[in-house]
Scaffold this motif. Structure first.
Motif, short mmCIF file in Angstrom:
data_model
loop_
_atom_site.label_atom_id
_atom_site.label_comp_id
_atom_site.label_asym_id
_atom_site.label_seq_id
_atom_site.Cartn_x
_atom_site.Cartn_y
_atom_site.Cartn_z
N LYS A 577 -51.04 11.74 30.60
CA LYS A 577 -50.64 11.03 29.39
C LYS A 577 -49.88 9.76 29.78
CE LYS A 577 -51.78 14.52 26.56
NZ LYS A 577 -52.77 14.46 25.47
N ARG A 578 -49.89 8.80 28.87
CA ARG A 578 -49.21 7.53 29.17
C ARG A 578 -48.13 7.27 28.11
NH1 ARG A 578 -52.40 2.48 31.08
NH2 ARG A 578 -53.02 2.34 28.88
N VAL A 579 -47.00 6.77 28.59
CA VAL A 579 -45.87 6.46 27.72
C VAL A 579 -45.34 5.08 28.06
CG1 VAL A 579 -45.20 8.87 27.42
CG2 VAL A 579 -44.25 7.55 29.32
N THR A 580 -44.57 4.52 27.14
CA THR A 580 -43.93 3.24 27.38
C THR A 580 -42.59 3.21 26.67
OG1 THR A 580 -44.21 0.82 27.29
CG2 THR A 580 -44.91 2.07 25.35
N PHE A 581 -41.71 2.35 27.14
CA PHE A 581 -40.43 2.14 26.48
C PHE A 581 -40.59 1.08 25.40
CE2 PHE A 581 -38.89 3.82 30.58
CZ PHE A 581 -38.12 4.86 30.10
N GLY A 582 -39.97 1.31 24.26
CA GLY A 582 -40.00 0.33 23.20
C GLY A 582 -41.26 0.42 22.35
N THR A 583 -41.49 -0.64 21.60
CA THR A 583 -42.63 -0.69 20.68
C THR A 583 -43.93 -0.88 21.45
OG1 THR A 583 -41.17 -1.70 19.04
CG2 THR A 583 -43.55 -1.86 18.65
N PRO A 584 -44.96 -0.10 21.17
CA PRO A 584 -46.24 -0.21 21.90
C PRO A 584 -47.06 -1.42 21.44
CG PRO A 584 -46.40 1.49 20.22
CD PRO A 584 -44.98 1.01 20.19
N ASP A 585 -46.61 -2.62 21.84
CA ASP A 585 -47.35 -3.82 21.47
C ASP A 585 -48.20 -4.28 22.64
OD1 ASP A 585 -45.52 -4.91 23.26
OD2 ASP A 585 -44.23 -5.72 21.68
N SER A 586 -48.68 -5.50 22.56
CA SER A 586 -49.59 -6.01 23.60
C SER A 586 -48.90 -6.21 24.93
CB SER A 586 -50.21 -7.34 23.13
OG SER A 586 -49.18 -8.29 22.85
N THR A 587 -47.58 -6.31 24.93
CA THR A 587 -46.85 -6.52 26.19
C THR A 587 -46.33 -5.22 26.78
OG1 THR A 587 -44.76 -6.86 25.01
CG2 THR A 587 -46.15 -8.81 25.37
N ALA A 588 -46.64 -4.09 26.15
CA ALA A 588 -46.10 -2.80 26.61
C ALA A 588 -46.61 -2.47 28.00
CB ALA A 588 -46.49 -1.70 25.62
N GLU A 589 -45.74 -1.89 28.82
CA GLU A 589 -46.10 -1.44 30.17
C GLU A 589 -46.28 0.08 30.12
OE1 GLU A 589 -42.91 -2.78 32.69
OE2 GLU A 589 -43.78 -4.78 32.91
N TRP A 590 -47.52 0.52 30.10
CA TRP A 590 -47.82 1.94 29.98
C TRP A 590 -47.73 2.62 31.33
CZ3 TRP A 590 -48.01 4.01 25.28
CH2 TRP A 590 -48.27 3.17 24.21
N ARG A 591 -47.05 3.75 31.36
CA ARG A 591 -46.88 4.51 32.60
C ARG A 591 -47.56 5.88 32.47
NH1 ARG A 591 -43.21 2.61 36.18
NH2 ARG A 591 -42.02 0.79 35.50
N GLU A 592 -48.31 6.22 33.49
CA GLU A 592 -48.98 7.51 33.50
C GLU A 592 -48.03 8.58 34.04
OE1 GLU A 592 -52.72 9.84 35.66
OE2 GLU A 592 -52.51 7.66 35.85
N ILE A 593 -47.97 9.71 33.35
CA ILE A 593 -47.15 10.83 33.80
C ILE A 593 -47.92 11.57 34.90
CG2 ILE A 593 -46.06 13.00 33.13
CD1 ILE A 593 -45.74 11.86 30.32
N VAL A 594 -47.35 11.59 36.10
CA VAL A 594 -48.03 12.21 37.25
C VAL A 594 -47.37 13.51 37.69
CG1 VAL A 594 -48.92 10.00 38.08
CG2 VAL A 594 -46.68 10.82 38.90
N GLY A 595 -46.22 13.83 37.13
CA GLY A 595 -45.54 15.05 37.54
C GLY A 595 -44.50 15.49 36.53
N VAL A 596 -44.16 16.77 36.59
CA VAL A 596 -43.11 17.35 35.74
C VAL A 596 -42.11 18.07 36.65
CG1 VAL A 596 -42.59 18.97 33.87
CG2 VAL A 596 -44.72 17.66 33.83
N VAL A 597 -40.83 17.77 36.46
CA VAL A 597 -39.78 18.41 37.25
C VAL A 597 -38.86 19.21 36.34
CG1 VAL A 597 -39.82 16.64 39.04
CG2 VAL A 597 -38.29 16.37 37.07
N GLY A 598 -38.02 20.03 36.96
CA GLY A 598 -37.07 20.84 36.20
C GLY A 598 -36.02 19.99 35.52
N ASP A 599 -35.38 20.59 34.53
CA ASP A 599 -34.33 19.89 33.78
C ASP A 599 -33.06 19.77 34.61
OD1 ASP A 599 -35.92 19.62 31.55
OD2 ASP A 599 -35.24 21.49 30.64
N VAL A 600 -32.41 18.62 34.50
CA VAL A 600 -31.12 18.37 35.13
C VAL A 600 -30.09 18.11 34.04
CG1 VAL A 600 -29.82 16.79 36.60
CG2 VAL A 600 -32.15 17.44 37.24
#
Length: 809
Positions: A577-600
């Motif tokens: 899945k891909r997420v980004t910070f802020g409003t998902p407009d044309s300048t958004a930097e989408w990041r792919e989730i490559v791993g899940v770690v435990g809660d800190v």
């Protein structure tokens, strides 16, 4: 006055002739009054003493709210608008904490610093020791002047009177000293360098970058409520003008004192109430001693009355003895308080602000004097009334045995019941805090603190110009640390867990409609380098960790924690899945989730884990990196060697890369965990001490009343034994009365504990204020001590010789 002085001298002679009574009473008073004076010293220094600013009641904090009421830092652009639009404030100032390295003679030293606006010192209203503050305009652009703290001026520069105009090398940038700030400023925190804030530099003036703390001075006559209405109206206007960044945001106006002492206020009031209970128990104990002493002096009082002493005179003498004794106890209590405060400050308790303001001053002396006089009046009142209403003829007829016969016995028993009840409340509170600390210590922080060391430093942005050069410097340090023998993993992060700093932002998920303004979902983000996840021992649940190949030019990636998955992808596989910070407009930097770690537990062990993303620092834009580079970056080194054995090698590794680079806060990672429970441990320690004192004093009170009762009933017990009563029946007779008092006191105390321990809710974790097991433990402890205190006089009662007892009259 002559009669009063005679009474005082007589009281001193009388007390000298009863060393046992005097010493026990003074010891009890010294503990009770000393403990109260010590805690009052802390409360006075932290809460009651006015803040060292001009008219501190007019100082307020201003924070932005978002996400349904969460409070956070302020954007620079919004703050500048507040300055020009607000009608409630005389001035508005902002600051942001950073760290800089002081270079020059001697070892490089990292210093806590603050970037401040030009109105900073004027708003606080604290005059500088020397020189000036910032001029208007010096907080725009790249600043070159500095105000240093008094401690730094004295320790590093020997209080040089010619310090003004000296140029300091701060992280490779020259700054000219234009002023010296007094230690009384004490805001923010341990700051020793004040530098121009630099509006307009990097992202400092962006409306969507919220990184400033803002405070203001109210205009004369303006109330907090009026200022709140003013700021809310401005926030609505900004939301209309800038809907993309300000929709759903408001401004909240708070008393400035909340920033300084708000978090510790409940704990200190709790301790003040607890130590007042100790004083009440001590008072009850000493009152019993006075009553017992008065009952033994009835014939003396009868003789004095027969020789012409009036009732008023007898009352005055009784009161004089009580007040003299309590004042002496208060003097010893001041010594106990002074020693206790010194011992407390020597521990450097974490989480307590304004430690430098804590001292035994005139206000504490006045408090101790007032308490001593009140206690003396309380002690002397009952014996004085007894002396005034006693019939001398009864004493000469032998009927005056005891201060007031059965009525006096009941009163003394009532005092013991009160002692036991109060002691149980304190024991229950102490037990609850002990369980809280144990439960917190048992919380899994989400990382492995063993075999890891942490430290931090400030990246010298002047020496390493640009984001690539700065990140390259950090990478070289990581590589050098990794070459230390025995080291398995090294990493770096903004910021370490458990209350060492936080950054968050609103997150959008690709393919989902954007959140409505004001309904955004937030998550913390951790900017990491090297093997940070592995070096902290954060468990990988699925997917992969971040790799050195996740660099600029490569696909943007992120690792999320399980709380993030629960919040954003319930029941789904987040990988890919891909997420980004802020409003998902044309300048958004989408990041792919490559791993899940435990809660800190990032905010603290008592706080639930929040959604988080871990982002490679090498994939941040240069513009975004500039927001973080002024802040200290933390390093974690994991090794098979003993942690402290790593310290010299760590310093050597850093200096191998840059000999001028300072290393600060070098410590085992396990200290992060211990520091996070320091505030709870402080309250637990003191309340446990008070509970132990209460238990001891209450036990002495039970023993004293029972021993006195046995001595008063010696003739009766002798007759019982002479008439054939068994020693066990006599023992049960005495023991039954003592245990009856203890049972009544425990019953009343249990009801009080059920009511009053609810006030501990904000101090507890993982335990209910009415937890049955905890209350049972407190009851069992007090009951066991009461049995022991009653058993000794009961055992002595069985050793009464009937012949001697019958001969005693």
């Amino acid at each position: 006055m002559t009669g009063l002085w005679q009474d005082v001298r007589y009281a001193l002679r009388s007390l000298a002739k009863a060393p046992g009574f005097t010493s026990v009473t003074l010891f009890t008073l010294a503990l009770g009054i000393g403990a109260n004076s010590a805690i009052f010293s802390v409360v006075n220094g932290v809460l009651l003493r006015p803040l060292p600013y001009l008219e501190p009641d007019r100082l307020v904090l201003i924070r932005e709210t978002y996400g349904g009421g969460e409070q956070g830092s302020v954007s620079g652009a919004n703050m500048l608008d507040w300055q020009t639009r607000a009608h409630s404030f005389q001035s508005v100032a902002a600051w942001r904490g950073i760290a800089v390295t002081l270079l020059g003679k001697g070892e490089p030293e990292e210093m806590p610093a603050a970037l401040v606006s030009s109105d900073f010192f004027r708003t606080l209203g604290v005059p500088l020791l020397m020189g000036r503050g910032l001029l208007p305009g010096e907080d725009h652009g790249q600043g070159t002047v500095a105000i240093i703290g008094e401690s730094l001026w004295r320790s590093r520069f020997g209080a040089d009177p010619d310090i003004l105009g000296r140029v300091l090398n701060l992280s490779g940038t020259p700054y000219t000293v234009v002023g010296v700030a007094p230690n009384a400023l004490d805001y923010p925190g341990r700051t020793q360098l004040f530098l121009p804030l630099g509006f307009g530099v990097g992202r400092a003036n962006n409306r969507d970058s919220h990184s400033y703390d803002v405070f203001a001075r109210l205009k004369p006559g303006v109330t907090l409520a009026a200022a709140q209405l003013d700021m809310s109206a401005i926030a609505r206007g900004l939301a209309t003008e800038y809907p993309e960044t300000n929709t759903g945001r408001d401004a909240v106006v708070l008393p400035f004192a909340d920033e300084m002492v708000g978090s510790i206020r409940p704990a200190l009031y709790l301790l003040l109430g607890a130590v007042a209970f100790v004083l009440l128990i001590a008072c009850a104990n000493v009152a019993n001693l006075f009553l017992a002493r008065a009952s033994g002096r009835t014939r003396e009082l009868a003789v004095r009355a027969a020789l012409g002493a009036g009732r008023r005179r007898l009352m005055q003498q009784a009161m004089a003895e009580a007040v003299v004794l309590s004042l002496l106890g208060g003097a010893l209590g001041m010594l106990v308080a002074t020693w206790s405060v010194d011992a407390l400050l020597a521990l450097h308790p974490r989480g307590i602000p304004r430690l430098s303001s804590i001292s035994v001053d005139g206000r504490v002396l006045a408090f101790t004097l007032l308490v001593s006089l009140a206690v003396g009046a309380l002690f002397g009142l009952v014996p004085a009334l007894g002396a005034a209403h006693h019939d001398p003829a009864e004493s000469f007829r032998g009927e005056g045995r005891g201060t007031s016969g059965r009525q006096g016995s009941r009163f003394r028993s009532g005092l013991v019941v009160t002692q036991i009840a109060l002691a149980l409340v304190l024991l229950a509170g102490a037990a609850l805090l002990i369980v809280t600390v144990r439960r917190l210590a048992g919380v899994d922080p989400g990382f492995q603190p063993e075999h890891a060391a942490a430290f931090q430093f400030n990246v010298p942005s002047a020496k390493y110009d640009g984001a690539d050069a700065q990140r390259g410097f950090v990478s070289r340090v990581l590589a050098q640390l990794g070459a230390i023998p025995g080291v398995s993993h090294v990493g770096a992060v903004y910021f370490l867990p458990l209350g060492n700093g936080n950054t968050n932002g609103d997150v959008s998920v690709e393919g989902e409609p954007p959140a409505a303004p004001g309904k955004e979902r937030y998550a913390g983000y951790r900017i990491v380098m090297g093997d940070y996840l592995e070096s902290m021992g954060i468990a990988l649940r699925r997917g992969r960790a971040l790799l050195p190949t996740d660099a600029g030019g490569q696909p943007l990636v992120a690792v999320v924690n399980e709380a993030f998955v629960r919040a954003f992808f319930p029941g789904q596989n987040p990988l890919g899945k891909r997420v980004t910070f802020g409003t998902p407009d044309s300048t958004a930097e989408w990041r792919e989730i490559v791993g899940v770690v435990g809660d800190v537990h990032h905010g603290g062990l008592a706080e639930p884990a929040a959604p988080e993303l871990y982002v490679p620092a090498n994939q941040l834009s240069a513009d975004f990196w500039t927001v973080f580079v002024p802040l200290p970056i933390s390093f974690v080194v994991r090794s098979s060697l003993p942690t402290t054995a790593l310290f010299p090698a760590i310093k050597a590794a850093v200096h191998e890369v840059d000999p001028e680079q300072a290393v600060s806060q070098l410590r085992p990672v396990s200290e992060l965990v211990s520091d996070s429970v320091a505030r709870y441990r402080f309250s637990m320690l003191l309340l446990t001490v008070f509970g132990a004192l209460a238990l001891i004093i209450a036990a002495v009170g039970v023993y004293g009343v029972m021993a006195y009762a046995v001595s008063q009933r010696t003739r009766e017990l002798g007759i019982r034994l002479a008439l054939g009563a068994s020693r066990s029946s006599v023992q049960y007779l005495v023991l039954g009365r003592g245990l009856g008092m203890a049972a009544l006191g425990i019953g009343i105390g249990l009801a009080g504990a059920l009511a009053l321990t609810r006030l501990l809710v904000s101090q507890l974790f993982g335990v209910s204020p009415t937890d049955p097991a905890v209350l049972a433990a407190a009851v069992g402890t007090l009951a066991a001590v009461s049995v022991i205190a009653c058993f000794i006089p009961a055992f002595r009662a069985t050793r009464v010789d009937p012949v001697i007892a019958l001969r005693s009259e």
